[in-house]
Design a protein around this motif. Structure first.
Motif, PDB file in Angstrom:
ATOM      1  N   LYS A   1       3.916  21.109  -3.173  1.00 48.28           N
ATOM      2  CA  LYS A   1       2.573  20.920  -3.663  1.00 48.28           C
ATOM      3  C   LYS A   1       2.677  19.591  -4.430  1.00 48.28           C
ATOM      4  CE  LYS A   1       0.652  25.276  -2.897  1.00 48.28           C
ATOM      5  NZ  LYS A   1      -0.029  26.506  -3.578  1.00 48.28           N
ATOM      6  N   THR A   2       3.527  19.471  -5.502  1.00 45.64           N
ATOM      7  CA  THR A   2       3.676  18.465  -6.487  1.00 45.64           C
ATOM      8  C   THR A   2       3.799  17.059  -5.506  1.00 45.64           C
ATOM      9  OG1 THR A   2       4.575  19.778  -8.065  1.00 45.64           O
ATOM     10  CG2 THR A   2       4.859  17.542  -8.514  1.00 45.64           C
ATOM     11  N   ALA A   3       4.688  17.328  -4.600  1.00 42.43           N
ATOM     12  CA  ALA A   3       5.055  16.011  -3.908  1.00 42.43           C
ATOM     13  C   ALA A   3       3.892  15.563  -3.148  1.00 42.43           C
ATOM     14  CB  ALA A   3       6.248  16.104  -2.976  1.00 42.43           C
ATOM     15  N   GLU A   4       3.168  16.495  -2.756  1.00 41.80           N
ATOM     16  CA  GLU A   4       1.915  16.277  -1.897  1.00 41.80           C
ATOM     17  C   GLU A   4       0.885  15.704  -2.781  1.00 41.80           C
ATOM     18  OE1 GLU A   4      -1.420  18.379   0.901  1.00 41.80           O
ATOM     19  OE2 GLU A   4       0.584  19.524   0.377  1.00 41.80           O
ATOM     20  N   LYS A   5       0.718  16.184  -3.801  1.00 39.80           N
ATOM     21  CA  LYS A   5      -0.521  15.692  -4.860  1.00 39.80           C
ATOM     22  C   LYS A   5      -0.020  14.335  -5.157  1.00 39.80           C
ATOM     23  CE  LYS A   5      -2.373  16.687  -9.381  1.00 39.80           C
ATOM     24  NZ  LYS A   5      -2.476  17.432 -10.635  1.00 39.80           N
ATOM     25  N   THR A   6       1.143  14.181  -5.504  1.00 39.34           N
ATOM     26  CA  THR A   6       1.848  12.641  -5.989  1.00 39.34           C
ATOM     27  C   THR A   6       1.386  11.683  -4.682  1.00 39.34           C
ATOM     28  OG1 THR A   6       3.480  13.545  -7.261  1.00 39.34           O
ATOM     29  CG2 THR A   6       3.874  11.114  -6.661  1.00 39.34           C
ATOM     30  N   THR A   7       1.749  11.959  -3.700  1.00 39.07           N
ATOM     31  CA  THR A   7       1.549  11.110  -2.263  1.00 39.07           C
ATOM     32  C   THR A   7       0.020  10.900  -2.061  1.00 39.07           C
ATOM     33  OG1 THR A   7       3.410  12.185  -1.188  1.00 39.07           O
ATOM     34  CG2 THR A   7       1.898  10.942   0.175  1.00 39.07           C
ATOM     35  N   LEU A   8      -0.729  11.807  -2.450  1.00 38.83           N
ATOM     36  CA  LEU A   8      -2.191  11.681  -2.072  1.00 38.83           C
ATOM     37  C   LEU A   8      -2.718  10.634  -3.405  1.00 38.83           C
ATOM     38  CD1 LEU A   8      -4.745  12.184  -0.862  1.00 38.83           C
ATOM     39  CD2 LEU A   8      -5.085  14.628  -2.487  1.00 38.83           C
ATOM     40  N   SER A   9      -2.279  10.829  -4.704  1.00 39.72           N
ATOM     41  CA  SER A   9      -2.835  10.265  -5.781  1.00 39.72           C
ATOM     42  C   SER A   9      -2.429   8.687  -5.500  1.00 39.72           C
ATOM     43  CB  SER A   9      -2.242  10.640  -7.096  1.00 39.72           C
ATOM     44  OG  SER A   9      -2.696   9.791  -8.242  1.00 39.72           O
TER      45      SER A   9
ATOM     46  N   THR B   1      -1.638   7.293  -2.523  1.00 35.02           N
ATOM     47  CA  THR B   1      -2.583   6.782  -1.490  1.00 35.02           C
ATOM     48  C   THR B   1      -4.005   6.151  -1.932  1.00 35.02           C
ATOM     49  OG1 THR B   1      -1.295   8.042   0.429  1.00 35.02           O
ATOM     50  CG2 THR B   1      -3.499   7.234   0.942  1.00 35.02           C
ATOM     51  N   VAL B   2      -4.683   6.976  -2.802  1.00 32.07           N
ATOM     52  CA  VAL B   2      -5.760   6.768  -3.207  1.00 32.07           C
ATOM     53  C   VAL B   2      -5.836   5.467  -4.112  1.00 32.07           C
ATOM     54  CG1 VAL B   2      -7.929   7.584  -4.637  1.00 32.07           C
ATOM     55  CG2 VAL B   2      -6.927   9.159  -3.072  1.00 32.07           C
ATOM     56  N   TYR B   3      -4.721   5.447  -4.942  1.00 29.04           N
ATOM     57  CA  TYR B   3      -4.625   4.199  -5.630  1.00 29.04           C
ATOM     58  C   TYR B   3      -4.453   3.057  -4.831  1.00 29.04           C
ATOM     59  CZ  TYR B   3      -1.509   1.006  -8.233  1.00 29.04           C
ATOM     60  OH  TYR B   3      -0.988  -0.088  -8.460  1.00 29.04           O
ATOM     61  N   GLN B   4      -3.543   3.283  -3.865  1.00 27.96           N
ATOM     62  CA  GLN B   4      -3.283   1.984  -3.232  1.00 27.96           C
ATOM     63  C   GLN B   4      -4.676   1.343  -2.548  1.00 27.96           C
ATOM     64  OE1 GLN B   4      -0.214   3.295  -0.971  1.00 27.96           O
ATOM     65  NE2 GLN B   4       1.282   2.500  -2.100  1.00 27.96           N
ATOM     66  N   LYS B   5      -5.539   2.557  -2.024  1.00 31.04           N
ATOM     67  CA  LYS B   5      -6.617   2.186  -1.018  1.00 31.04           C
ATOM     68  C   LYS B   5      -7.829   1.641  -2.371  1.00 31.04           C
ATOM     69  CE  LYS B   5     -10.184   2.492   1.786  1.00 31.04           C
ATOM     70  NZ  LYS B   5     -10.449   1.370   2.674  1.00 31.04           N
ATOM     71  N   LEU B   6      -7.931   2.129  -3.200  1.00 28.85           N
ATOM     72  CA  LEU B   6      -9.035   1.724  -4.295  1.00 28.85           C
ATOM     73  C   LEU B   6      -8.638   0.417  -4.703  1.00 28.85           C
ATOM     74  CD1 LEU B   6     -11.568   2.460  -5.778  1.00 28.85           C
ATOM     75  CD2 LEU B   6     -10.122   3.844  -7.560  1.00 28.85           C
ATOM     76  N   ARG B   7      -7.266  -0.062  -4.983  1.00 29.68           N
ATOM     77  CA  ARG B   7      -6.726  -1.269  -5.609  1.00 29.68           C
ATOM     78  C   ARG B   7      -6.914  -2.116  -4.626  1.00 29.68           C
ATOM     79  NH1 ARG B   7      -2.273  -4.370  -6.201  1.00 29.68           N
ATOM     80  NH2 ARG B   7      -1.431  -4.904  -8.185  1.00 29.68           N
TER      81      ARG B   7
ATOM     82  N   THR C   1     -16.314   9.326  -0.324  1.00 28.72           N
ATOM     83  CA  THR C   1     -16.007   8.255   0.694  1.00 28.72           C
ATOM     84  C   THR C   1     -14.611   8.380   1.062  1.00 28.72           C
ATOM     85  OG1 THR C   1     -17.757   6.802  -0.609  1.00 28.72           O
ATOM     86  CG2 THR C   1     -16.240   5.713   0.743  1.00 28.72           C
ATOM     87  N   TYR C   2     -13.674   8.432   0.259  1.00 30.10           N
ATOM     88  CA  TYR C   2     -12.378   8.478   0.752  1.00 30.10           C
ATOM     89  C   TYR C   2     -11.754   9.963   1.139  1.00 30.10           C
ATOM     90  CZ  TYR C   2     -11.540   4.079  -1.817  1.00 30.10           C
ATOM     91  OH  TYR C   2     -11.649   2.819  -2.231  1.00 30.10           O
ATOM     92  N   GLY C   3     -12.730  10.946   1.140  1.00 27.58           N
ATOM     93  CA  GLY C   3     -12.333  12.173   1.578  1.00 27.58           C
ATOM     94  C   GLY C   3     -11.190  12.932   0.791  1.00 27.58           C
ATOM     95  N   VAL C   4     -11.311  12.545  -0.510  1.00 29.64           N
ATOM     96  CA  VAL C   4     -10.061  13.315  -1.416  1.00 29.64           C
ATOM     97  C   VAL C   4     -10.752  13.897  -2.568  1.00 29.64           C
ATOM     98  CG1 VAL C   4      -8.542  11.595  -0.631  1.00 29.64           C
ATOM     99  CG2 VAL C   4      -9.996  11.232  -2.733  1.00 29.64           C
ATOM    100  N   GLY C   5     -10.129  14.663  -3.387  1.00 30.04           N
ATOM    101  CA  GLY C   5     -10.608  15.394  -4.503  1.00 30.04           C
ATOM    102  C   GLY C   5     -10.819  14.321  -5.547  1.00 30.04           C
ATOM    103  N   SER C   6     -11.664  14.997  -6.655  1.00 32.50           N
ATOM    104  CA  SER C   6     -11.834  14.009  -7.771  1.00 32.50           C
ATOM    105  C   SER C   6     -10.761  13.783  -8.703  1.00 32.50           C
ATOM    106  CB  SER C   6     -13.065  14.777  -8.582  1.00 32.50           C
ATOM    107  OG  SER C   6     -12.557  15.898  -9.003  1.00 32.50           O
ATOM    108  N   ASN C   7      -9.782  14.842  -8.727  1.00 37.68           N
ATOM    109  CA  ASN C   7      -8.734  14.533  -9.532  1.00 37.68           C
ATOM    110  C   ASN C   7      -8.059  13.475  -9.053  1.00 37.68           C
ATOM    111  OD1 ASN C   7      -9.121  16.597 -11.235  1.00 37.68           O
ATOM    112  ND2 ASN C   7      -7.969  18.266 -10.191  1.00 37.68           N
TER     113      ASN C   7
END
Length: 239
Positions: free
Chosen positions: A3-11, A13-19, A41-47
């Motif tokens: 779960k930690t790895a999945e959270k890191t990967t999602l974070s 991905t969002v960082y790269q997309k937003l950047r 918009t990105y279909g992810v959680g607020s965290n």
């Protein structure tokens, strides 16, 4: 652990997309970055969005306001001039160092990067993204042998900020010049000329872009965007 790895990967991905969206001008200068709206918009959680925004604020691609959230940095002519001047300082130093440590692998990398760049046209909308990637990689190849990861990282940061200004200028119909002759001349100076000649051509190359965007700041529509009161998406500016 999973779960930690999945959270890191999602974070990440969002960082790269937003950047990428900020650099490409998908958000206007000064626009408030609302966490819930981006998450939807990105279909992810607020965290994940909050973590990405915090990370981007450390790169100065997002402004963080105490108790008032996040926003896209505004643009200003003086800031643009300082950015280009600083980029010229750092990249000419890196280029000098790369030339002084020249080897066959570095030289071949520059020739290959220019060849790949020549495959695309910046004035063809369908090829623009590929041209921009190849163009960035050509400039990376010039500096790659400088011997300082720190210097290369700083150059990358400045290049990202310059790309944001350039992307916004595209929305006003200012297409990037193809500049193939400039790149060929730069390559020849780097491989066969003196460091002084190569650095002078690099500065001249960036100065042309500086002047193009300086001209844009004289236009009322662009000045409106710079104050943060323009449309919310660059796509709207081309209508």
């Amino acid at each position: 652990m999973a779960k930690t790895a999945e959270k890191t990967t999602l974070s990440t991905t969002v960082y790269q997309k937003l950047r990428s969206d900020i650099i490409q001008g998908e958000f206007r200068p000064g626009e408030k970055l609302r966490i819930e709206g981006i998450a939807s918009t990105y279909g992810v959680g607020s965290n994940a969005v909050r973590e990405a925004l915090s990370r981007l604020s450390s790169e100065r691609l997002v402004e963080r306001h105490e108790q008032r959230g996040f926003s896209v940095p505004t643009i200003a002519l003086d800031d643009w001039r300082v950015l280009v001047r600083t980029r010229c300082w750092l990249e000419t130093r890196a280029l000098e160092e790369a030339i002084s440590h020249r080897d066959e692998r570095w030289e071949e990398g520059i020739v290959l990067a220019l060849h790949r760049l020549s495959r695309y046209r910046s004035d063809f909308p369908a090829e623009r993204a590929a041209w921009e990637d190849a163009h960035r990689n050509f400039h990376r190849a010039l500096l790659a042998n400088c011997g300082s990861p720190w210097l290369l990282e700083f150059c990358e940061i400045l290049a990202d900020h310059a790309s944001r200004y350039i992307s916004i200028s595209h929305a006003f119909g200012r297409m990037p010049r193809n500049g193939q002759s400039e790149h060929e001349a730069l390559m020849k100076a780097v491989l066969n000329g003196t460091p002084q000649e190569a650095c002078a051509l690099l500065v001249a190359h960036y100065t042309k872009t500086l002047q193009t965007i300086e001209e844009l700041f004289t236009e009322e529509r662009f000045a409106t965007l710079a104050t943060g009161s323009g449309p919310t998406r660059t796509a709207e500016l081309t209508d």
